[in-house]
Enzyme design. Structure first.
Site, PDB file in Angstrom:
ATOM      1  N   LYS A 184       0.743   4.736   6.857  1.00 40.08           N
ATOM      2  CA  LYS A 184      -0.049   5.502   5.892  1.00 40.08           C
ATOM      3  C   LYS A 184       0.422   6.953   5.848  1.00 40.08           C
ATOM      4  O   LYS A 184       1.174   7.408   6.691  1.00 40.08           O
ATOM      5  CB  LYS A 184      -1.543   5.482   6.271  1.00 40.08           C
ATOM      6  N   SER A 214       0.792  -1.232   0.000  1.00 38.45           N
ATOM      7  CA  SER A 214       0.000   0.000   0.000  1.00 38.45           C
ATOM      8  C   SER A 214       0.828   1.287   0.000  1.00 38.45           C
ATOM      9  O   SER A 214       0.289   2.348  -0.252  1.00 38.45           O
ATOM     10  CB  SER A 214      -0.964   0.021   1.185  1.00 38.45           C
TER      11      SER A 214
END
Length: 143
Positions: free
Chosen positions: A99, A62
Site C-alpha cells: 500500500k 489495488s
C-alpha cells in the site's frame, strides 16, 4: 493487494546481459541503433542494498495506478526509511499487504479507487517490512 514472499534461491551475483546504447523509440526502429554498448547486470541496476533487499510477488489490483499489476515482481528495500507517499510492504494483523503510506492521515492507501484506505490506529498490529523500490510487470507470457 496480497503479497507472497519469494523463497530464497541461489543468487547469481553477476549476470551481464546485452545493453543497447540507444534508447528504444515506440515507433519504427532505426537499423543503425543495434550497437551493443556494454553488459548490464540487473542486480547492480535495481538493487542498491543487497543485504537489506528481498523480492515479493504482488497479487491483486489495488495498486494498479502506481504501476503495480497483478503478479508483479516487487523489489523491496528494508534499509530505506519509509516516508509519506512511499509504496510499502506492511504487515497488518499478521497479513502482508502492499500500500501507499499516508503518515499525515495515519492510513495506508490503495492506488485504485475501488479499495478503501486502511486506518492505522491502536486497534491493529502494524509493521512496515520495507519500501518497494521497483515493480517488474510481465507484458505477456512467452510460453
Amino acid at each position: 493487494m496480497k503479497i507472497t514472499l519469494i523463497e530464497k534461491q541461489e543468487v547469481v551475483t553477476y549476470l551481464p546481459l546485452p545493453f543497447f546504447a540507444s534508447s528504444v523509440p515506440a515507433g519504427f526502429p532505426s537499423p543503425a541503433d543495434d550497437y551493443i554498448e556494454a553488459g548490464l547486470d540487473l542486480n547492480e541496476y535495481l538493487i542498491k542494498h543487497p543485504s537489506a533487499t528481498y523480492f515479493a510477488r504482488a497479487c491483486g489490483e489495488s495498486m494498479v495506478e502506481r504501476g503495480i499489476q497483478n503478479r508483479a515482481l516487487l523489489i523491496v528495500d528494508r534499509s530505506i526509511q519509509p516516508r509519506q507517499d512511499h509504496v510499502v510492504i506492511a504487515v497488518i494483523n499478521g497479513e502482508l499487504t502492499c500500500k501507499i503510506l499516508d503518515i499525515e492521515n495515519k492510513q495506508l492507501l490503495a492506488a485504485n479507487p475501488a479499495y478503501e484506505p486502511v486506518a492505522l490506529n491502536e486497534d491493529i498490529d502494524f509493521v512496515i517490512e520495507g519500501v518497494v523500490i521497483h515493480a517488474i510487470n510481465p507484458l505477456c507470457t512467452p510460453w
